[in-house]
Structure formats: C-alpha cells, structure tokens
Scaffold this motif. Structure first.
Motif, PDB file in Angstrom:
ATOM      1  N   ASN A   1       0.814  -1.220   0.000  1.00  0.00           N
ATOM      2  CA  ASN A   1       0.000   0.000   0.000  1.00  0.00           C
ATOM      3  C   ASN A   1       0.844   1.265   0.000  1.00  0.00           C
ATOM      4  O   ASN A   1       0.529   2.238  -0.692  1.00  0.00           O
ATOM      5  CB  ASN A   1      -0.948  -0.003   1.200  1.00  0.00           C
ATOM      6  N   GLY A   2       1.931   1.251   0.769  1.00  0.00           N
ATOM      7  CA  GLY A   2       2.802   2.415   0.788  1.00  0.00           C
ATOM      8  C   GLY A   2       3.434   2.670  -0.565  1.00  0.00           C
ATOM      9  O   GLY A   2       3.551   3.830  -1.005  1.00  0.00           O
TER      10      GLY A   2
ATOM     11  N   ASP B   1       0.841   4.081  -3.025  1.00  0.00           N
ATOM     12  CA  ASP B   1       0.627   5.513  -2.798  1.00  0.00           C
ATOM     13  C   ASP B   1       1.737   6.333  -3.430  1.00  0.00           C
ATOM     14  O   ASP B   1       1.495   7.395  -4.021  1.00  0.00           O
ATOM     15  CB  ASP B   1       0.555   5.807  -1.301  1.00  0.00           C
TER      16      ASP B   1
ATOM     17  N   GLY C   1       1.471   6.321  -7.391  1.00  0.00           N
ATOM     18  CA  GLY C   1       0.419   7.205  -7.874  1.00  0.00           C
ATOM     19  C   GLY C   1      -0.326   6.656  -9.075  1.00  0.00           C
ATOM     20  O   GLY C   1      -0.246   5.468  -9.389  1.00  0.00           O
TER      21      GLY C   1
END
Length: 296
Positions: free
Chosen positions: A257-258, A261, A264
C-alpha cells in the motif's frame, strides 16, 4: 536440508516485470533494500526483464552497484532524460486501444500483439508519439553505454508483424541484437512510444505478451518475480499464473500500500520516481524474510 545442499538446489531466476518509470524506481529500491538485508537477487542465474524490467536488468548485470543505481533514481528528472519532454501517460486513448485490441484478439495472444502493434504503428505514423531518435536519447540516459554482460539476461519484445514474443540476450534467440536496441524495443509501450525497427522488423513492448513473461524461467527451480504492474486480462497471464503452471518454487512481490501511494496514478510520471524508489526500499524490510527462505 543443510546449508550447502540448499545453496546448490538448482538455478535461481529473477523476473523483473513492466511498470513504467515508477516501476523502474520501485524495483531498484526493492533490490537495493533486499541487498542491504543480505539478499542479493541480482546474483540470479537467469534474469528476465520486460519493459521497465529490462531497464533494471541491464545495469544490475553490469558492474554498477545497487547503491549507485538507487542513487540515480533519486536524481532530478532532467538528469535521467525527462527534463525537456512532455510527461507521458497511459491515457484514455491508449487504454481504449488496449481494450479494443483485446476484444478483437478473441483470446489469441499473438493476434492481440498484431492488432495492438498495428495501432501503435499507425499512431507513430501520424506523429502522435515521440520520434525513434528522441526515444533512444531518452533511454540512453537510463542505460547509456552499457552492453551485454556475460550473464543470462533475457530482454523481451513482441514482433508487430507476427504478434510473437522475441527474446534478446547473450543466451536467447537473438544474441546478435545490441542491448541498446533490445531495451528500446522492450520499452516501446504501444501508442505511447514508437515501435522500434531492428533488422527489418518492428517491435513493441514485451508487456504486450505478458507483464512479466515469467514463463521464460522454466529451467530454474527457485524464482522471485518483482511485478510493479501485472494483471490477467484476456489471453494475458500474470507472473503468479505462469510460475504456478511451470511448477517451480516461486514468490511474487508486488507494491504494498505504501508503494502504491508513492507510485500514484501515472506510472510514467518522472516526478514519482524518487518516492517510488524510497517506497521499494522500505518495502524490502517487510519482504526480506519470505524471500530469504526461498532464495538463500
């Protein structure tokens, strides 16, 4: 199994999948982070690089260290060839071409390559992609000066005329093709970048056949696949599906998930390069023990 027996347990394969500029950065950060934790995937017996993965595979088989490669991902965009060019994207038109080609392919993977490849040729003929010269200059900023090392590196592309996968590299079907030409062909995203001419044929991104082409490590017994963007659609198979069909011990690592993010929405945005590299490096700490159990 004793440690010496484990170390001798067959060939190890590393699959480096496609995923744009951010995919290059994420894979580089992950590889560097794993090496910092004592797991060096670049020592694989066979490395398969598709699209972004070919740009990672080329330098990790050279004498350039992972620390230096990671440092380069943190440089300003202009230094890596993105300063005076428009930011590319997989826009609505490109995605529409992909979907229409899938529908017309009717489950035939090579037909999909021919249909999408023909669309890419027409788009370039209309002046709607960078020129071949511009594209080579941009890729040279990423791998400039490198030649094939004495390693089993496989770089993938798709022949526009036949829709078939073609492999480049010292131990592949086209060893005479230069690393520079091979990487440009592998990274020729249809309808975004121009198809690449090599010896009278035109080639597009190896991701047209598969986001990873993980089935090219069939002679390996242990495989780690790094897949920034790898989906199953129509006749296209994911790395996990391909490796399961081969029946080899494997582990597929995708962005957490990091990392998602940091990457993008636009995988071709050079502004997301440094955050993606940092995210890959951080993710290595959560993956290393799983990979160590398989790899070491």
């Amino acid at each position: 199994m004793t440690e010496p027996e484990k170390q001798d347990a067959g060939r190890r394969g590393l699959v480096l999948g496609g995923g744009g500029i951010t995919g290059i950065a994420w894979e580089t950060g992950l590889l560097y982070g794993l090496a910092e934790h004592g797991v060096d995937l670049s020592a694989a017996d066979r490395i398969v690089g598709t699209s972004a993965g070919s740009i990672v595979g080329a330098p990790i088989t050279s004498d350039i260290g992972l620390e230096e490669l990671f440092r380069r991902q943190l440089l300003p965009p202009a230094v890596l060839g993105d300063g005076d060019v428009d930011v590319a994207s997989l826009g609505v038109g490109t995605m529409a071409a992909f979907v229409v080609s899938l529908l017309r392919a009717r489950g035939d993977r090579t037909r999909f390559g021919r249909v999408l490849g023909a669309k890419a040729v027409r788009r370039t003929a209309r002046g709607r992609t960078p020129s071949i010269e511009e594209r080579y200059a941009q890729v040279d900023k990423r791998i400039g000066g490198l030649t094939w090392a004495d390693r089993d590196l496989v770089v993938t592309a798709v022949d526009v005329a036949t829709g078939e996968l073609v492999t480049f590299g010292p131990q592949s079907e086209r060893p005479e093709v230069s690393l520079r030409d091979a990487v440009n062909a592998s990274c020729a995203v249809p309808c975004v970048y121009p198809p690449i001419p090599i010896d009278g044929a035109l080639y597009v991104d190896g991701g047209v056949r598969s986001g990873s082409n993980a089935d090219l490590v069939g002679d390996c017994t242990r495989v780690v696949a790094l897949t920034p963007s790898d989906r199953s659609a129509g006749p296209l198979r994911t790395a996990g599906q391909q490796l399961a069909e081969l029946g080899v011990d494997h582990l597929v690592i995708s962005p957490d998930n990091g990392s998602l993010d940091a990457i993008g929405k636009n995988v071709l945005d050079p502004g997301a390069r440094a955050p993606s590299a940092h995210a890959g490096y951080a993710q290595a700490a959560t993956e290393v023990e799983f990979i160590r159990d398989l790899w070491c």
